[in-house]
Structure formats: C-alpha cells, structure tokens
Enzyme design. Structure first.
Site, PDB file in Angstrom:
ATOM      1  N   SER A  55       0.802  -1.222   0.000  1.00 32.39           N
ATOM      2  CA  SER A  55       0.000   0.000   0.000  1.00 32.39           C
ATOM      3  C   SER A  55       0.838   1.277   0.000  1.00 32.39           C
ATOM      4  O   SER A  55       0.324   2.339  -0.312  1.00 32.39           O
ATOM      5  CB  SER A  55      -0.950   0.020   1.200  1.00 32.39           C
ATOM      6  OG  SER A  55      -0.227   0.129   2.401  1.00 32.39           O
ATOM      7  N   HIS A 102       1.169   4.280   6.750  1.00 38.21           N
ATOM      8  CA  HIS A 102       0.555   5.153   5.754  1.00 38.21           C
ATOM      9  C   HIS A 102       0.967   6.608   5.966  1.00 38.21           C
ATOM     10  O   HIS A 102       1.471   6.971   7.023  1.00 38.21           O
ATOM     11  CB  HIS A 102      -0.967   5.038   5.775  1.00 38.21           C
ATOM     12  CG  HIS A 102      -1.464   3.795   5.098  1.00 38.21           C
ATOM     13  ND1 HIS A 102      -2.773   3.422   5.136  1.00 38.21           N
ATOM     14  CD2 HIS A 102      -0.839   2.847   4.365  1.00 38.21           C
ATOM     15  CE1 HIS A 102      -2.935   2.289   4.459  1.00 38.21           C
ATOM     16  NE2 HIS A 102      -1.768   1.924   3.990  1.00 38.21           N
ATOM     17  N   ASP A 128      -7.971   6.174   4.647  1.00 33.46           N
ATOM     18  CA  ASP A 128      -8.060   5.026   5.560  1.00 33.46           C
ATOM     19  C   ASP A 128      -9.283   5.007   6.462  1.00 33.46           C
ATOM     20  O   ASP A 128      -9.319   4.221   7.411  1.00 33.46           O
ATOM     21  CB  ASP A 128      -6.818   4.994   6.457  1.00 33.46           C
ATOM     22  CG  ASP A 128      -5.560   4.671   5.688  1.00 33.46           C
ATOM     23  OD1 ASP A 128      -5.659   4.236   4.533  1.00 33.46           O
ATOM     24  OD2 ASP A 128      -4.471   4.850   6.262  1.00 33.46           O
TER      25      ASP A 128
END
Length: 186
Positions: A55, A102, A128
């Site tokens: 990701s 992230h 998210d």
C-alpha cells in the site's frame, strides 16, 4: 543422528549442558533487553516494524524494515509543528493488532482537542477511514499512532514475513538455534 551433532549431547557433562542452556537464555534475554531499551529510547512500543503490504509503494516495498521515532512531538502544544501532513506514520487500529504504515494527508487540532490525523497509503485510491475503528473518521495521534518513520532498510523484513506466514519455520529456526547453542563447544 550424528549428522546433526546430537551424539555430542551424550558426551556433555551436566555442568557443560547447563552452561550451554544458560548461554542460550542469556542470548534471548539480551535481545529482549535491547528491544525494550530501544522502545524506551524511541518512546514507541514497537520501534522497528516490517512493511506487510504494497500500500505504500513506491515509497516502501513489502518486506522493508522501518525505524520509528515518537519523541519530541509536542502533542499538547498546537503552536509547535508535531506531526506534519506528508509524514509517514505507523498506527494500530483499536481492536486490531496489525501495524499499518501510511502517509498523513490531513490533520486538525483545536485548542482543547487532541491532534487528529487522516492517513492514506500512497498506492491506495481512498483514505483510511474504512480501516479506523467504527464511527471514527480520524486517528488520535496520541493513542493510536506508534511512531513516525525516520529510516528504513529495504527487504530485510522478508525474514519476519516468512516466519509469520509459515509458523512451522519459526519453531524449526528456534529449535535449530537452541540445538546449536547446546552442542557448540567453548
């Protein structure tokens, strides 16, 4: 049996065997103390994490080992920078045990409210919010974020990924290490 060196065990005296077992325990306890010391120094419960998914590509690849820092963030003082938009953080969602790596895409903080962050993976289409705890639109920086990424080593974490995906490998590796410590001669 001799190929593994197991016949050596029969020739060890009880005192030698105890010494080897204590050496093995010393190695494990030293590793644990180093981990805890690093946790205290970085103010993070998990100062080193492995990237488990793609990701965050191209910034980080699956298997990269990340070093985290969680000190001097000045969470209580809104006039100091603290966590910035664009910074890469690692967080645990309440109720889940998997660290997520992230980038911060938005932050907000009121005079009496804690710092809240919205994150997104570089390789993901959406933010998210679906990953957060039910009813939550932001992360609480103080409670959910483990730390900010300050460095990385590429692909070293694949060993950890292999051991978590194949639990029998972890048992075999620990068994082999224990056997080697016991069998070795000083």
């Amino acid at each position: 049996m001799d190929a593994l060196g197991l016949s050596e065990l029969r020739h060890l005296k009880p005192r030698q065997l105890l010494s080897q077992v204590l050496n093995f325990v010393l190695i494990l306890s030293t590793a644990f103390m180093l981990w805890k010391g690093l946790s205290v120094a970085t103010d993070s419960p998990s100062p080193i994490v492995v990237v488990l998914s793609g990701s965050m590509e191209p910034a980080f690849q699956r298997g990269d080992l990340l070093f985290l820092w969680n000190r001097n963030l000045e969470l209580d003082n809104p006039s100091t920078p603290g966590t910035q938009v664009g910074e890469i953080v690692v967080y645990n969602v309440i109720g889940k045990d998997i660290p997520i790596v992230h980038r911060v895409v938005r932050k907000h903080q009121g005079p009496k409210t804690p710092l809240h962050l919205l994150t997104k993976g570089d390789n993901n289409y959406a933010d998210d919010t679906e990953l957060y705890a039910r009813g939550r639109w932001y992360l609480d920086r103080e409670k959910e974020v483990i730390g900010s990424v300050v460095g990385y080593v590429p692909f070293v974490g694949y060993v950890t990924i292999m051991l978590s995906e194949h639990p029998w490998m972890k048992t075999a590796l620990l068994g082999i290490m224990g056997l080697l410590v016991i069998v070795q001669r000083e």
